[in-house]
Design an enzyme around this catalytic site. Sequence first.
Site, short mmCIF file in Angstrom:
data_model
loop_
_atom_site.label_atom_id
_atom_site.label_comp_id
_atom_site.label_asym_id
_atom_site.label_seq_id
_atom_site.Cartn_x
_atom_site.Cartn_y
_atom_site.Cartn_z
N LYS A 90 24.46 -2.17 1.95
CA LYS A 90 23.01 -2.19 2.16
C LYS A 90 22.44 -0.92 1.58
CE LYS A 90 19.35 -4.14 3.97
NZ LYS A 90 18.69 -3.92 2.67
N GLN A 111 24.06 6.78 1.92
CA GLN A 111 23.71 5.55 2.63
C GLN A 111 24.80 5.13 3.62
OE1 GLN A 111 20.62 4.17 1.19
NE2 GLN A 111 20.47 3.19 3.19
N LYS A 114 23.98 7.17 6.75
CA LYS A 114 22.66 6.77 7.25
C LYS A 114 22.76 5.41 7.95
CE LYS A 114 19.28 7.14 4.34
NZ LYS A 114 18.32 6.86 3.25
N LYS A 126 23.96 1.33 -3.18
CA LYS A 126 22.70 1.71 -3.82
C LYS A 126 22.71 1.18 -5.25
CE LYS A 126 18.92 4.11 -2.81
NZ LYS A 126 18.19 4.09 -1.53
N GLY A 165 14.13 -2.36 -1.48
CA GLY A 165 13.26 -1.56 -2.34
C GLY A 165 13.60 -0.08 -2.27
N ASP A 166 13.02 0.69 -3.16
CA ASP A 166 13.19 2.14 -3.20
C ASP A 166 12.09 2.65 -4.12
OD1 ASP A 166 14.78 4.80 -4.34
OD2 ASP A 166 15.40 4.28 -2.31
N THR A 209 9.87 3.52 7.06
CA THR A 209 10.50 4.82 6.79
C THR A 209 9.60 5.96 7.26
OG1 THR A 209 11.55 3.83 4.85
CG2 THR A 209 11.66 6.21 5.06
N ASN A 240 5.27 5.26 -0.50
CA ASN A 240 5.36 4.53 0.75
C ASN A 240 5.71 5.42 1.95
OD1 ASN A 240 4.93 1.80 1.39
ND2 ASN A 240 7.06 1.56 1.94
N SER A 379 15.11 -2.87 7.46
CA SER A 379 15.68 -3.85 6.54
C SER A 379 16.77 -4.67 7.25
CB SER A 379 16.28 -3.16 5.32
OG SER A 379 15.26 -2.78 4.41
#
Length: 447
Positions: A90, A111, A114, A126, A165-166, A209, A240, A379
């Site tokens: 993820k 990640q 996290k 990622k 998304g990123d 976020t 964002n 997410s």
Amino acid sequence: MSYVDEVFDLVVAKNPAQPEFHQAVKEVLESLRVVIEANEEQYRRDALLERLVTPERQLLFRVPWVDDKGQVQVNNGFRVQFNSAIGPYKGGLRLHPSVNLGIIKFLGFEQIFKNSLTGLPIGGGKGGSDFDPKGKSDREVMAFCQSFINELHKYIGADTDVPAGDIGTGAREIGYMYGQYKRLTGLYEGVLTGKGLTFGGSLARTEATGYGLLYLTEEMLKCNGRDIKGQTVVVSGAGNVAIYAIQKAWQLGAKPVTCSDSTGWIYDPEGIDVALLKEVKEVKRARLTEYAAARPGAQYHECAGGSNVWTVKCDVALPCATQNELHLEDAKNLVANGCFAVAEGANMPTTMDATEYLQKNGVLFCPGKASNAGGVATSALEMSQNSERLSWTFEEVDSKLQKIMVNIFHSLDAAAKKYGMEGNYVAGANIAGFLKVAEAMTAQGIV
């Protein structure tokens, strides 16, 4: 030589010219040293650290697409599937000219921890491309996204790898990617998150976020005898994360006074006007000069990267733009101006020497792998809704997000205390995230 040092040297030797990845690994391994030394015989025998720092799979592919002039363009596509010990991979898809394999590996490595901290069953990954959506027409963006998924769809799925998304990848890009995935596979499943609300997206994902950053910051301050209400906050970025961090800061009674983009930054002594900022960045997709033009009291400063927001006097600083944006001199400015808390909204936005300076000077510091985990947590909540074929209300999602962020803080706080590093939230986050992954890797054997 210690096991930690051996593995770090191995990472540098095997991954040349990837400084961001080296930095991420060094920061994690240094703070894990006390845990690793206590279990060194077992970890060394099982090569646990070598497996931890080596991705399970690295994908590099070309992405050809046709621009509006009929010219074929070619970009590089990446997906690093780093660790699936606790769940499907993820992590987001970053679309930005700076993207390369080293940056994707650093992000994927971060990640792992996290995602572990969220308490949800998701592994680390990622991806992205050096494609720049800025200045492109909708048709050009669609052409790129469809070509990108033409290759990536072979390696992702609701129970395998769930991208999101990123930077550069918003609802528009996710929509184009999801449509092409569905067309190619015939599957209507929760394979991409950040989808539109009409086809499986989650309420509160856009805000997640930034909101999560403030929920954790509020809890960190509360547990250290302070209140976020009434505090002056400086924020970098105008994407964002920054926009919704600013919005939630207002809601919690703080006053956010700055934001920035790639060409300059705004200081608004009356506090950032969220509605105007959204109009400029989300609707017009314009530069912050338009914010200043519409807000007479605001000061616009031209500055590449917008890093000079750290010269503004504040109580709390929230770096929400990109990696390594807050340097040692910025940390010195923050301390000199009385800042007492820094929480990272971006991935690794603070350099290692700046982090150490802030910690040595008594500033409460929370790393991005904890404080910006609200996006991936939501997410994962979107994945849950997709699996249930249900949509939760905004309030339900927001309530779950707040609980997750509060729990993350208490997990890292407890880990830091247990290993004799009370107040070191960087070490606490790395230890808490690592232990869960290490236990799962050990239980599953040498795979």
